[in-house]
Design a protein around this motif. Structure first.
Motif, PDB file in Angstrom:
ATOM      1  N   PRO A   1      31.521  42.128  44.382  1.00  0.00           N
ATOM      2  CA  PRO A   1      31.270  42.031  42.937  1.00  0.00           C
ATOM      3  C   PRO A   1      31.714  40.714  42.311  1.00  0.00           C
TER       4      PRO A   1
ATOM      5  N   PRO B   1      31.923  49.031  44.203  1.00  0.00           N
ATOM      6  CA  PRO B   1      31.941  48.286  42.937  1.00  0.00           C
ATOM      7  C   PRO B   1      33.284  47.627  42.610  1.00  0.00           C
TER       8      PRO B   1
ATOM      9  N   SER C   1      35.319  46.358  44.941  1.00  0.00           N
ATOM     10  CA  SER C   1      35.602  45.427  46.038  1.00  0.00           C
ATOM     11  C   SER C   1      36.684  45.897  46.993  1.00  0.00           C
TER      12      SER C   1
ATOM     13  N   SER D   1      22.597  50.330  37.955  1.00  0.00           N
ATOM     14  CA  SER D   1      23.973  50.011  37.562  1.00  0.00           C
ATOM     15  C   SER D   1      24.317  50.544  36.178  1.00  0.00           C
TER      16      SER D   1
END
Length: 437
Positions: free
Chosen positions: A64, A107, A109, A190
Protein backbone atom coordinates in the motif's frame (compact mmCIF):
# COMPACT_ATOMS: atom_id res chain seq x y z
CA UNK A 1 -13.78 9.45 -23.54
CA UNK A 2 -10.69 7.30 -23.10
CA UNK A 3 -7.58 7.52 -25.26
CA UNK A 4 -4.38 5.55 -25.68
CA UNK A 5 -1.50 7.78 -24.55
CA UNK A 6 1.46 5.41 -24.40
CA UNK A 7 2.57 1.88 -25.28
CA UNK A 8 5.35 0.04 -23.46
CA UNK A 9 7.06 -2.64 -25.54
CA UNK A 10 10.12 -3.63 -23.49
CA UNK A 11 9.21 -7.21 -22.59
CA UNK A 12 10.42 -10.05 -24.81
CA UNK A 13 7.45 -12.33 -24.09
CA UNK A 14 3.84 -12.34 -22.89
CA UNK A 15 2.96 -9.71 -20.27
CA UNK A 16 1.32 -11.52 -17.36
CA UNK A 17 0.52 -8.77 -14.87
CA UNK A 18 0.68 -5.03 -14.31
CA UNK A 19 0.22 -3.03 -11.10
CA UNK A 20 0.21 0.62 -10.05
CA UNK A 21 1.46 2.48 -7.01
CA UNK A 22 0.86 6.21 -6.61
CA UNK A 23 4.05 6.96 -8.58
CA UNK A 24 5.05 3.79 -10.43
CA UNK A 25 3.83 1.13 -12.82
CA UNK A 26 5.18 -2.42 -12.54
CA UNK A 27 4.90 -5.10 -15.23
CA UNK A 28 6.02 -8.74 -15.30
CA UNK A 29 6.35 -11.30 -18.03
CA UNK A 30 7.09 -14.78 -19.23
CA UNK A 31 10.56 -13.37 -20.03
CA UNK A 32 11.42 -13.81 -16.27
CA UNK A 33 11.70 -10.06 -15.60
CA UNK A 34 9.85 -7.35 -13.70
CA UNK A 35 9.98 -3.79 -15.04
CA UNK A 36 9.33 -0.49 -13.30
CA UNK A 37 8.20 2.77 -14.91
CA UNK A 38 7.66 6.31 -13.65
CA UNK A 39 4.11 7.63 -14.05
CA UNK A 40 5.43 11.13 -14.71
CA UNK A 41 6.70 10.29 -18.20
CA UNK A 42 6.49 6.45 -18.44
CA UNK A 43 10.27 6.18 -18.59
CA UNK A 44 11.79 2.98 -17.25
CA UNK A 45 13.62 3.39 -13.94
CA UNK A 46 17.44 3.10 -13.98
CA UNK A 47 17.41 -0.07 -11.85
CA UNK A 48 14.83 -1.77 -14.09
CA UNK A 49 14.42 -4.54 -15.18
CA UNK A 50 14.46 -6.47 -11.90
CA UNK A 51 16.08 -9.86 -12.42
CA UNK A 52 16.08 -12.75 -10.01
CA UNK A 53 13.44 -15.23 -11.11
CA UNK A 54 14.62 -18.19 -13.16
CA UNK A 55 11.25 -18.88 -14.77
CA UNK A 56 8.15 -16.94 -15.83
CA UNK A 57 6.90 -14.20 -13.49
CA UNK A 58 3.12 -14.56 -13.11
CA UNK A 59 2.07 -11.75 -10.78
CA UNK A 60 3.37 -8.54 -9.22
CA UNK A 61 1.83 -6.17 -6.67
CA UNK A 62 2.83 -3.10 -4.66
CA UNK A 63 2.53 -2.73 -0.92
CA UNK A 64 0.00 0.00 0.00
CA UNK A 65 2.85 2.46 0.63
CA UNK A 66 4.38 1.69 -2.77
CA UNK A 67 7.86 1.19 -1.26
CA UNK A 68 7.86 -2.59 -1.73
CA UNK A 69 7.02 -4.66 -4.78
CA UNK A 70 6.25 -8.38 -4.63
CA UNK A 71 6.63 -10.75 -7.57
CA UNK A 72 6.01 -14.49 -7.85
CA UNK A 73 7.14 -17.09 -10.33
CA UNK A 74 7.08 -20.62 -11.68
CA UNK A 75 10.39 -21.02 -9.84
CA UNK A 76 8.40 -21.42 -6.60
CA UNK A 77 9.46 -18.13 -5.03
CA UNK A 78 7.85 -14.85 -4.04
CA UNK A 79 10.40 -12.02 -4.05
CA UNK A 80 10.13 -8.66 -2.28
CA UNK A 81 11.89 -5.71 -3.92
CA UNK A 82 12.79 -2.20 -2.76
CA UNK A 83 11.15 -0.05 -5.43
CA UNK A 84 13.51 2.90 -4.83
CA UNK A 85 16.72 1.06 -5.71
CA UNK A 86 15.63 -2.33 -7.04
CA UNK A 87 17.38 -4.27 -4.28
CA UNK A 88 16.06 -7.69 -3.23
CA UNK A 89 14.64 -7.55 0.29
CA UNK A 90 13.56 -11.17 0.69
CA UNK A 91 13.11 -14.40 -1.22
CA UNK A 92 10.27 -16.47 0.20
CA UNK A 93 10.08 -20.05 -1.04
CA UNK A 94 6.70 -21.77 -1.26
CA UNK A 95 6.94 -24.65 1.27
CA UNK A 96 5.82 -27.18 -1.32
CA UNK A 97 8.14 -25.79 -3.99
CA UNK A 98 5.16 -25.49 -6.34
CA UNK A 99 4.99 -22.69 -8.95
CA UNK A 100 3.52 -19.54 -7.39
CA UNK A 101 0.73 -18.04 -9.50
CA UNK A 102 -0.52 -15.09 -7.47
CA UNK A 103 0.54 -12.81 -4.61
CA UNK A 104 -1.24 -10.00 -2.77
CA UNK A 105 -0.48 -7.61 0.10
CA UNK A 106 -2.98 -7.00 2.89
CA UNK A 107 -4.31 -3.41 3.05
CA UNK A 108 -2.23 -2.67 6.18
CA UNK A 109 0.98 -4.14 4.67
CA UNK A 110 1.45 -6.54 7.59
CA UNK A 111 1.16 -9.70 5.53
CA UNK A 112 1.44 -11.08 2.02
CA UNK A 113 -0.50 -14.02 0.61
CA UNK A 114 0.90 -16.28 -2.09
CA UNK A 115 -1.05 -18.97 -3.94
CA UNK A 116 0.50 -21.88 -5.81
CA UNK A 117 -0.24 -24.35 -8.59
CA UNK A 118 -0.72 -27.22 -6.13
CA UNK A 119 -3.55 -25.38 -4.35
CA UNK A 120 -1.51 -24.25 -1.35
CA UNK A 121 -1.97 -20.74 0.01
CA UNK A 122 0.60 -19.20 2.34
CA UNK A 123 0.37 -16.09 4.50
CA UNK A 124 3.74 -14.44 5.10
CA UNK A 125 4.66 -11.82 7.68
CA UNK A 126 5.65 -8.89 5.46
CA UNK A 127 7.96 -7.40 8.11
CA UNK A 128 9.92 -10.47 9.23
CA UNK A 129 9.48 -12.26 5.87
CA UNK A 130 8.62 -15.46 7.75
CA UNK A 131 5.80 -17.90 7.12
CA UNK A 132 2.76 -17.23 9.31
CA UNK A 133 0.09 -19.73 8.26
CA UNK A 134 -0.57 -22.27 5.47
CA UNK A 135 -3.75 -23.61 3.92
CA UNK A 136 -4.91 -25.30 0.76
CA UNK A 137 -7.94 -25.66 -1.46
CA UNK A 138 -9.44 -29.03 -2.28
CA UNK A 139 -8.83 -29.05 -6.02
CA UNK A 140 -7.03 -27.04 -8.69
CA UNK A 141 -4.36 -24.38 -8.82
CA UNK A 142 -4.69 -21.07 -7.01
CA UNK A 143 -4.69 -18.39 -9.68
CA UNK A 144 -6.46 -15.40 -8.09
CA UNK A 145 -6.42 -13.55 -4.78
CA UNK A 146 -7.91 -10.33 -3.40
CA UNK A 147 -8.14 -8.73 0.06
CA UNK A 148 -11.28 -6.95 1.18
CA UNK A 149 -10.72 -3.24 2.02
CA UNK A 150 -10.75 -3.84 5.78
CA UNK A 151 -8.14 -6.61 5.59
CA UNK A 152 -10.28 -8.89 7.75
CA UNK A 153 -10.63 -11.46 4.98
CA UNK A 154 -9.34 -12.38 1.56
CA UNK A 155 -10.67 -14.42 -1.34
CA UNK A 156 -8.84 -16.92 -3.52
CA UNK A 157 -9.92 -18.32 -6.87
CA UNK A 158 -8.94 -21.70 -8.30
CA UNK A 159 -8.58 -23.22 -11.74
CA UNK A 160 -11.45 -25.54 -10.81
CA UNK A 161 -13.77 -22.53 -10.49
CA UNK A 162 -14.07 -22.26 -6.71
CA UNK A 163 -14.13 -19.00 -4.77
CA UNK A 164 -12.79 -19.56 -1.25
CA UNK A 165 -13.06 -16.98 1.52
CA UNK A 166 -10.46 -16.90 4.32
CA UNK A 167 -10.25 -14.76 7.43
CA UNK A 168 -7.04 -13.04 8.54
CA UNK A 169 -6.13 -16.11 10.62
CA UNK A 170 -6.26 -18.34 7.52
CA UNK A 171 -9.49 -20.02 8.57
CA UNK A 172 -11.69 -21.04 5.65
CA UNK A 173 -15.05 -19.28 5.98
CA UNK A 174 -16.75 -20.31 2.77
CA UNK A 175 -16.19 -21.98 -0.59
CA UNK A 176 -18.44 -22.29 -3.62
CA UNK A 177 -18.33 -22.95 -7.33
CA UNK A 178 -18.32 -19.58 -9.10
CA UNK A 179 -17.22 -20.32 -12.68
CA UNK A 180 -17.76 -23.70 -14.31
CA UNK A 181 -14.53 -23.78 -16.31
CA UNK A 182 -12.20 -22.12 -13.80
CA UNK A 183 -11.57 -18.72 -12.25
CA UNK A 184 -8.87 -16.49 -13.73
CA UNK A 185 -9.03 -13.34 -11.57
CA UNK A 186 -10.95 -11.62 -8.78
CA UNK A 187 -10.94 -8.15 -7.22
CA UNK A 188 -12.62 -6.24 -4.40
CA UNK A 189 -13.80 -2.69 -4.83
CA UNK A 190 -11.81 -0.48 -2.47
CA UNK A 191 -14.95 1.47 -1.62
CA UNK A 192 -17.17 -0.45 0.82
CA UNK A 193 -20.89 0.18 0.94
CA UNK A 194 -22.00 0.91 4.50
CA UNK A 195 -25.50 0.44 5.92
CA UNK A 196 -25.41 2.11 9.30
CA UNK A 197 -23.26 0.34 11.86
CA UNK A 198 -24.78 -3.13 11.65
CA UNK A 199 -23.86 -4.24 8.13
CA UNK A 200 -20.95 -3.61 5.79
CA UNK A 201 -21.09 -4.60 2.15
CA UNK A 202 -18.20 -5.04 -0.26
CA UNK A 203 -18.38 -5.53 -4.01
CA UNK A 204 -16.39 -8.45 -5.38
CA UNK A 205 -15.86 -9.26 -9.05
CA UNK A 206 -14.66 -12.60 -10.41
CA UNK A 207 -14.02 -13.71 -13.98
CA UNK A 208 -13.28 -16.99 -15.65
CA UNK A 209 -12.92 -19.35 -18.54
CA UNK A 210 -16.72 -19.35 -18.98
CA UNK A 211 -16.45 -15.91 -20.67
CA UNK A 212 -18.29 -14.25 -17.79
CA UNK A 213 -17.70 -11.70 -15.08
CA UNK A 214 -19.73 -12.28 -11.93
CA UNK A 215 -20.54 -9.62 -9.38
CA UNK A 216 -20.86 -10.59 -5.72
CA UNK A 217 -21.72 -8.83 -2.49
CA UNK A 218 -19.78 -9.76 0.64
CA UNK A 219 -21.48 -8.67 3.86
CA UNK A 220 -20.90 -8.79 7.60
CA UNK A 221 -23.73 -8.49 10.09
CA UNK A 222 -23.84 -8.91 13.85
CA UNK A 223 -26.78 -11.28 13.42
CA UNK A 224 -25.85 -13.57 10.52
CA UNK A 225 -22.08 -13.02 10.36
CA UNK A 226 -20.34 -13.46 7.01
CA UNK A 227 -22.28 -13.89 3.75
CA UNK A 228 -21.23 -14.12 0.09
CA UNK A 229 -24.13 -13.43 -2.26
CA UNK A 230 -24.20 -13.62 -6.05
CA UNK A 231 -25.54 -10.39 -7.58
CA UNK A 232 -25.27 -10.42 -11.38
CA UNK A 233 -23.34 -11.55 -14.46
CA UNK A 234 -21.66 -9.34 -17.06
CA UNK A 235 -21.44 -11.03 -20.46
CA UNK A 236 -19.74 -8.46 -22.66
CA UNK A 237 -16.89 -10.72 -23.79
CA UNK A 238 -17.12 -13.48 -26.39
CA UNK A 239 -14.19 -15.55 -25.03
CA UNK A 240 -12.61 -16.41 -21.64
CA UNK A 241 -12.07 -13.37 -19.41
CA UNK A 242 -8.53 -13.36 -18.03
CA UNK A 243 -8.46 -10.24 -15.84
CA UNK A 244 -10.72 -7.80 -13.99
CA UNK A 245 -10.09 -4.80 -11.73
CA UNK A 246 -12.07 -2.03 -10.03
CA UNK A 247 -11.15 1.62 -10.32
CA UNK A 248 -9.96 3.30 -7.13
CA UNK A 249 -13.30 5.06 -6.58
CA UNK A 250 -15.27 1.88 -7.27
CA UNK A 251 -17.25 3.48 -10.11
CA UNK A 252 -15.73 1.40 -12.92
CA UNK A 253 -14.75 -2.20 -13.56
CA UNK A 254 -12.34 -3.16 -16.34
CA UNK A 255 -11.85 -6.60 -17.87
CA UNK A 256 -9.51 -8.17 -20.42
CA UNK A 257 -10.20 -11.23 -22.53
CA UNK A 258 -9.02 -13.88 -24.94
CA UNK A 259 -11.18 -12.03 -27.49
CA UNK A 260 -8.36 -9.38 -27.44
CA UNK A 261 -10.67 -6.67 -26.12
CA UNK A 262 -10.78 -4.57 -22.97
CA UNK A 263 -14.20 -3.56 -21.63
CA UNK A 264 -14.85 -0.82 -19.06
CA UNK A 265 -18.16 -1.08 -17.18
CA UNK A 266 -20.07 1.35 -14.99
CA UNK A 267 -20.34 -0.64 -11.74
CA UNK A 268 -23.59 1.03 -10.69
CA UNK A 269 -25.56 0.47 -13.89
CA UNK A 270 -23.39 -2.42 -15.20
CA UNK A 271 -23.54 -0.78 -18.63
CA UNK A 272 -20.54 -0.91 -20.94
CA UNK A 273 -18.79 2.47 -21.05
CA UNK A 274 -15.92 1.65 -23.41
CA UNK A 275 -14.66 -1.24 -25.52
CA UNK A 276 -10.94 -1.02 -26.36
CA UNK A 277 -9.58 -3.23 -29.13
CA UNK A 278 -5.98 -2.12 -29.69
CA UNK A 279 -4.25 -5.29 -28.46
CA UNK A 280 -3.50 -7.88 -31.14
CA UNK A 281 -3.44 -10.93 -28.84
CA UNK A 282 -5.08 -12.08 -25.60
CA UNK A 283 -5.44 -9.39 -22.92
CA UNK A 284 -3.99 -10.96 -19.78
CA UNK A 285 -3.99 -8.14 -17.22
CA UNK A 286 -5.52 -4.74 -16.45
CA UNK A 287 -5.17 -2.27 -13.59
CA UNK A 288 -6.33 1.23 -12.63
CA UNK A 289 -3.97 3.78 -11.10
CA UNK A 290 -4.94 4.75 -7.53
CA UNK A 291 -4.96 8.55 -7.74
CA UNK A 292 -5.07 9.52 -11.42
CA UNK A 293 -7.33 8.58 -14.31
CA UNK A 294 -5.02 6.01 -15.88
CA UNK A 295 -5.61 2.42 -16.94
CA UNK A 296 -2.94 -0.10 -17.91
CA UNK A 297 -3.66 -3.22 -19.99
CA UNK A 298 -1.15 -5.95 -20.78
CA UNK A 299 -1.26 -8.64 -23.42
CA UNK A 300 0.33 -11.67 -25.00
CA UNK A 301 1.35 -9.26 -27.76
CA UNK A 302 4.22 -8.30 -25.35
CA UNK A 303 2.94 -4.74 -24.87
CA UNK A 304 1.36 -2.70 -22.10
CA UNK A 305 -1.02 0.05 -23.19
CA UNK A 306 -1.60 3.11 -21.01
CA UNK A 307 -5.02 4.73 -21.31
CA UNK A 308 -6.19 8.09 -19.99
CA UNK A 309 -9.78 9.00 -19.17
CA UNK A 310 -11.26 12.41 -19.83
CA UNK A 311 -12.34 13.72 -16.39
CA UNK A 312 -15.54 15.36 -17.65
CA UNK A 313 -16.64 12.32 -19.62
CA UNK A 314 -15.80 10.08 -16.68
CA UNK A 315 -17.82 12.24 -14.34
CA UNK A 316 -20.77 12.04 -16.69
CA UNK A 317 -20.40 8.29 -17.05
CA UNK A 318 -20.63 7.82 -13.29
CA UNK A 319 -23.68 10.03 -12.90
CA UNK A 320 -27.14 8.56 -13.34
CA UNK A 321 -28.48 12.01 -14.16
CA UNK A 322 -26.20 12.23 -17.19
CA UNK A 323 -26.97 8.73 -18.48
CA UNK A 324 -29.48 8.37 -21.33
CA UNK A 325 -33.04 8.62 -20.03
CA UNK A 326 -33.97 5.84 -17.63
CA UNK A 327 -37.23 5.20 -19.51
CA UNK A 328 -35.89 3.57 -22.62
CA UNK A 329 -39.13 4.12 -24.55
CA UNK A 330 -38.39 7.86 -24.35
CA UNK A 331 -34.89 7.63 -25.82
CA UNK A 332 -34.17 9.91 -28.76
CA UNK A 333 -32.30 8.75 -31.86
CA UNK A 334 -29.15 10.24 -30.34
CA UNK A 335 -29.69 8.26 -27.12
CA UNK A 336 -29.94 5.09 -29.20
CA UNK A 337 -26.67 6.00 -30.92
CA UNK A 338 -25.02 6.49 -27.53
CA UNK A 339 -26.30 3.10 -26.40
CA UNK A 340 -25.03 1.40 -29.58
CA UNK A 341 -21.55 2.84 -29.02
CA UNK A 342 -21.55 1.65 -25.39
CA UNK A 343 -22.34 -1.89 -26.59
CA UNK A 344 -19.53 -1.88 -29.14
CA UNK A 345 -22.00 -1.51 -32.03
CA UNK A 346 -20.90 1.93 -33.22
CA UNK A 347 -20.84 0.75 -36.86
CA UNK A 348 -24.65 0.57 -36.76
CA UNK A 349 -25.28 4.14 -35.60
CA UNK A 350 -25.59 5.52 -39.14
CA UNK A 351 -27.99 2.77 -40.20
CA UNK A 352 -30.20 3.24 -37.14
CA UNK A 353 -30.28 7.03 -37.57
CA UNK A 354 -31.11 6.73 -41.26
CA UNK A 355 -34.12 4.62 -40.29
CA UNK A 356 -35.13 6.95 -37.42
CA UNK A 357 -34.78 4.30 -34.71
CA UNK A 358 -35.60 5.89 -31.35
CA UNK A 359 -36.13 4.11 -28.02
CA UNK A 360 -39.63 2.88 -28.76
CA UNK A 361 -38.67 1.58 -32.20
CA UNK A 362 -35.55 -0.04 -30.76
CA UNK A 363 -37.58 -2.09 -28.30
CA UNK A 364 -39.87 -3.26 -31.12
CA UNK A 365 -37.09 -4.56 -33.38
CA UNK A 366 -37.23 -8.26 -34.23
CA UNK A 367 -35.05 -10.80 -35.98
CA UNK A 368 -37.09 -10.28 -39.15
CA UNK A 369 -36.95 -6.47 -39.08
CA UNK A 370 -33.18 -6.50 -38.55
CA UNK A 371 -32.73 -8.78 -41.56
CA UNK A 372 -35.47 -7.55 -43.91
CA UNK A 373 -35.92 -3.87 -43.05
CA UNK A 374 -32.48 -2.82 -41.80
CA UNK A 375 -30.67 -5.27 -44.12
CA UNK A 376 -28.16 -6.47 -41.50
CA UNK A 377 -26.74 -9.45 -43.34
CA UNK A 378 -24.42 -10.85 -40.67
CA UNK A 379 -26.17 -13.51 -38.57
CA UNK A 380 -23.73 -12.99 -35.71
CA UNK A 381 -24.28 -9.23 -35.68
CA UNK A 382 -28.07 -9.65 -35.75
CA UNK A 383 -27.87 -12.09 -32.84
CA UNK A 384 -25.72 -9.71 -30.80
CA UNK A 385 -28.10 -6.79 -31.41
CA UNK A 386 -31.08 -8.95 -30.41
CA UNK A 387 -29.37 -10.04 -27.18
CA UNK A 388 -28.66 -6.44 -26.25
CA UNK A 389 -32.24 -5.40 -27.06
CA UNK A 390 -33.56 -8.25 -24.93
CA UNK A 391 -31.50 -6.94 -22.02
CA UNK A 392 -33.17 -3.55 -22.48
CA UNK A 393 -36.63 -5.17 -22.56
CA UNK A 394 -35.81 -6.96 -19.33
CA UNK A 395 -34.76 -3.66 -17.75
CA UNK A 396 -38.00 -2.00 -18.92
CA UNK A 397 -40.10 -4.78 -17.33
CA UNK A 398 -38.18 -4.63 -14.08
CA UNK A 399 -38.37 -0.83 -13.83
CA UNK A 400 -42.05 -0.70 -14.69
CA UNK A 401 -42.98 -3.42 -12.20
CA UNK A 402 -40.86 -2.09 -9.35
CA UNK A 403 -39.97 -5.71 -8.55
CA UNK A 404 -36.31 -6.55 -7.84
CA UNK A 405 -34.75 -8.58 -10.65
CA UNK A 406 -33.98 -11.52 -8.34
CA UNK A 407 -37.76 -12.10 -7.98
CA UNK A 408 -38.26 -12.24 -11.76
CA UNK A 409 -38.16 -15.64 -13.46
CA UNK A 410 -34.99 -15.78 -15.61
CA UNK A 411 -36.88 -17.75 -18.27
CA UNK A 412 -40.31 -16.09 -18.57
CA UNK A 413 -39.43 -12.74 -16.89
CA UNK A 414 -42.64 -13.00 -14.84
CA UNK A 415 -43.03 -12.69 -11.08
CA UNK A 416 -42.09 -15.96 -9.35
CA UNK A 417 -44.07 -17.25 -6.38
CA UNK A 418 -43.68 -19.61 -3.40
CA UNK A 419 -39.91 -19.48 -2.84
CA UNK A 420 -38.33 -22.64 -1.45
CA UNK A 421 -34.81 -22.42 -0.04
CA UNK A 422 -32.92 -25.68 -0.32
CA UNK A 423 -30.12 -26.79 1.98
CA UNK A 424 -27.36 -26.23 -0.66
CA UNK A 425 -28.56 -23.18 -0.34
CA UNK A 426 -30.18 -22.49 -3.70
CA UNK A 427 -33.54 -20.73 -3.90
CA UNK A 428 -36.25 -22.34 -6.02
CA UNK A 429 -39.46 -20.67 -7.18
CA UNK A 430 -42.65 -22.32 -8.38
CA UNK A 431 -44.00 -20.66 -11.52
CA UNK A 432 -46.84 -22.19 -13.57
CA UNK A 433 -45.84 -25.66 -12.28
CA UNK A 434 -42.27 -25.13 -13.51
CA UNK A 435 -39.45 -25.07 -10.95
CA UNK A 436 -36.90 -22.28 -11.52
CA UNK A 437 -33.73 -21.75 -9.58
Amino acid sequence: MVKLIHTLADHDDDVNCCAFSSALLATCSLDKTVRLYSLSDFSELPHSPLKFHTYAVHCCCFSPSGHILASCSTDGTTVLWNTQNGQTLAVMEQPSGSPVRVCQFSPDSTCLVSGAADGTVVMWNAQSYKLYRCGSVKDGSLVACAFCPTGTLFVTGSSCGDLTVWDDKMRCLHSEKAHDLGITCCDFSSQPISDGEQTHFFRLASCGQDCQIKMWVVSFTHVSGFELKYKSTLSGHSAPVLACAFSHNGQMLVSGSVDKSVIVYDTNTENILYTLTQHTRYVTTCAFAPNILLLATGSMDKTVNIWQFDPEALCQAGSTEDQPKQFIEDWSEDDVSTWLCAQGLEDLTGLFKMNNIDGRELLNLTKESLADDLKIESLGLRSKVLRKIEELRTKVKTLSSGVPDEFICPITRELMKEPVIASDPLTFFIHDHVICK
